[in-house]
Design a protein around this motif. Structure first.
Motif, PDB file in Angstrom:
ATOM      1  N   UNK A   1      53.725  41.480  47.907  1.00 26.93           N
ATOM      2  CA  UNK A   1      53.953  41.655  49.211  1.00 26.93           C
ATOM      3  C   UNK A   1      55.105  40.550  49.687  1.00 26.93           C
ATOM      4  N   UNK A   2      55.509  40.895  51.136  1.00 24.43           N
ATOM      5  CA  UNK A   2      56.456  39.862  51.601  1.00 24.43           C
ATOM      6  C   UNK A   2      56.059  38.450  51.487  1.00 24.43           C
ATOM      7  N   UNK A   3      54.943  38.111  51.628  1.00 29.17           N
ATOM      8  CA  UNK A   3      54.306  36.795  51.593  1.00 29.17           C
ATOM      9  C   UNK A   3      54.119  36.245  50.165  1.00 29.17           C
ATOM     10  N   UNK A   4      53.797  37.156  49.315  1.00 30.58           N
ATOM     11  CA  UNK A   4      53.673  36.685  47.864  1.00 30.58           C
ATOM     12  C   UNK A   4      55.007  36.457  47.288  1.00 30.58           C
ATOM     13  N   UNK A   5      55.808  37.101  47.821  1.00 33.96           N
ATOM     14  CA  UNK A   5      57.425  36.920  47.048  1.00 33.96           C
ATOM     15  C   UNK A   5      58.308  35.801  47.731  1.00 33.96           C
ATOM     16  N   UNK A   6      57.903  35.470  48.888  1.00 31.76           N
ATOM     17  CA  UNK A   6      58.739  34.723  49.827  1.00 31.76           C
ATOM     18  C   UNK A   6      57.587  33.792  50.783  1.00 31.76           C
ATOM     19  N   UNK A   7      57.108  32.911  50.215  1.00 26.53           N
ATOM     20  CA  UNK A   7      56.323  31.829  51.005  1.00 26.53           C
ATOM     21  C   UNK A   7      56.662  31.136  51.897  1.00 26.53           C
ATOM     22  N   UNK A   8      58.063  30.914  51.860  1.00 26.56           N
ATOM     23  CA  UNK A   8      59.015  30.381  52.792  1.00 26.56           C
ATOM     24  C   UNK A   8      59.174  31.302  54.040  1.00 26.56           C
ATOM     25  N   UNK A   9      58.708  31.155  55.237  1.00 28.74           N
ATOM     26  CA  UNK A   9      58.854  32.166  56.281  1.00 28.74           C
ATOM     27  C   UNK A   9      60.229  32.395  56.660  1.00 28.74           C
ATOM     28  N   UNK A  10      61.194  31.304  56.728  1.00 26.23           N
ATOM     29  CA  UNK A  10      62.558  31.509  56.884  1.00 26.23           C
ATOM     30  C   UNK A  10      63.187  32.402  55.915  1.00 26.23           C
ATOM     31  N   UNK A  11      63.138  31.945  54.637  1.00 26.28           N
ATOM     32  CA  UNK A  11      63.703  33.028  53.487  1.00 26.28           C
ATOM     33  C   UNK A  11      63.036  34.522  53.672  1.00 26.28           C
ATOM     34  N   UNK A  12      61.764  34.484  53.845  1.00 23.44           N
ATOM     35  CA  UNK A  12      61.175  35.915  53.981  1.00 23.44           C
ATOM     36  C   UNK A  12      61.951  36.499  55.167  1.00 23.44           C
ATOM     37  N   UNK A  13      62.046  36.199  56.322  1.00 24.48           N
ATOM     38  CA  UNK A  13      62.648  36.624  57.295  1.00 24.48           C
ATOM     39  C   UNK A  13      64.138  36.997  57.130  1.00 24.48           C
ATOM     40  N   UNK A  14      64.943  36.140  56.461  1.00 25.51           N
ATOM     41  CA  UNK A  14      66.294  36.447  55.963  1.00 25.51           C
ATOM     42  C   UNK A  14      66.258  37.649  55.310  1.00 25.51           C
ATOM     43  N   UNK A  15      65.568  37.648  54.111  1.00 29.48           N
ATOM     44  CA  UNK A  15      65.500  38.847  53.001  1.00 29.48           C
ATOM     45  C   UNK A  15      65.103  40.142  53.936  1.00 29.48           C
TER      46      UNK A  15
END
Length: 230
Positions: A45-59
Motif C-alpha cells: 500500500x502507499x502507507x506500507x511502502x512510504x511511511x514518510x508522508x512527504x515522500x509518499x505524497x511526492x511519489x
C-alpha cells in the motif's frame, strides 16, 4: 447493427483507457535515470511502502496517482528520495513567456497529465497531477474529452462543491474547490486521479492542489487565465 457499432466503439475506448493507465510510470522508469522502477506486490500500500508522508505524497504526484495500488502495477520512485523538491520533477517548463497575469496551464496529454501555476512574470510557482475527460462515457453514451483552448476562471466554490449532473440523473458527485472555466466544466479536487484521463470532461486535481489553487492562487480574483492543452 447500430448497437454493435456502439459496442465496438465502447470497447475501443475502454482499451485506450487501459493502455493509458500507467503511461507516466512506465515512461519515467524506462527513460530517466532520475527514477527507479518498483513493481507493486500483493499486500503493498502507499502507507506500507512510504511511511514518510512527504515522500509518499511526492511519489504519488510523480506517478499522477492518488488511488490505491494494485499488484503488478509499476511505479517510478526518485533515486534521491530524500533530496527531491517537487519542482525538480515538473514535466512543465520552469519559465514561460510572461503572460502578464496569473495562468494555470493544464496538459491532458497522457504522457504529461499535469497542471502548472505561473505568475504574471512567467515563473512556475507550483505544479501537480491533472487528468481530463476519458474517451468514452458509457453513462451518457458518448465521448467526453475535455475541451482544449484558452479560458478564464469565472466562478468558484469551496469544499462543498458538487456536480449538478453526475452521477446521472441527479448529480451530487463531490467536486471540492471547483473552479469553473467552461460552462459546467471545472478544475476541481478528486480522490480518483488514476494516472489516466478518466472524467466526464472536468479536470481532476489532487484535493490539496485544488484547495491551494482555489484559495491561494485564484484567491478573490475571477480572471485567472486557464490554458487546456493535449
Amino acid at each position: 447493427m447500430r448497437s454493435r457499432i456502439i459496442l465496438v466503439a465502447l470497447l475501443m475506448f475502454i482499451l485506450l483507457d487501459v493502455i493509458e493507465a500507467g503511461t507516466i510510470s512506465r515512461m519515467l522508469c524506462k527513460q530517466s535515470s532520475q527514477y527507479k522502477c518498483y513493481t507493486v506486490k500483493a499486500h503493498d500500500s502507499w502507507e506500507s511502502l512510504f511511511s514518510n508522508s512527504g515522500l509518499r505524497d511526492l511519489v504519488m504526484r510523480i506517478n499522477r496517482i492518488n488511488i490505491p495500488l494494485y499488484r503488478g502495477q509499476q511505479i517510478a520512485i526518485p533515486v534521491n528520495q530524500y533530496y527531491s523538491d517537487l519542482l525538480d520533477h515538473s514535466p512543465l517548463p520552469r519559465q514561460i513567456d510572461p503572460p502578464h497575469r496569473k495562468l494555470i496551464y493544464v496538459s491532458i496529454n497522457p504522457a504529461v497529465l499535469a497542471w502548472g501555476a505561473y505568475n504574471s512574470a512567467g515563473n512556475l510557482v507550483a505544479w501537480g497531477p491533472a487528468v481530463g475527460g476519458r474517451g468514452w462515457c458509457p453513462d451518457i453514451n458518448r465521448g467526453c474529452h475535455t475541451r482544449t483552448g484558452n479560458f478564464t476562471i469565472y466562478s468558484k466554490q469551496g469544499a462543498g462543491c458538487v456536480s449538478t449532473k453526475f452521477p446521472v440523473p441527479r448529480g451530487g458527485a463531490p467536486m471540492p474547490y471547483c473552479m469553473f472555466f467552461n460552462g459546467g466544466f471545472a478544475l476541481h479536487g478528486s480522490y480518483q486521479v488514476p494516472g489516466y484521463n478518466a472524467s466526464h470532461g472536468c479536470v481532476r486535481l489532487f484535493v490539496p492542489d485544488a484547495k491551494w489553487l482555489n484559495q491561494e492562487f485564484v484567491g478573490g480574483e475571477r480572471n485567472v487565465a486557464v490554458v487546456i492543452d493535449d
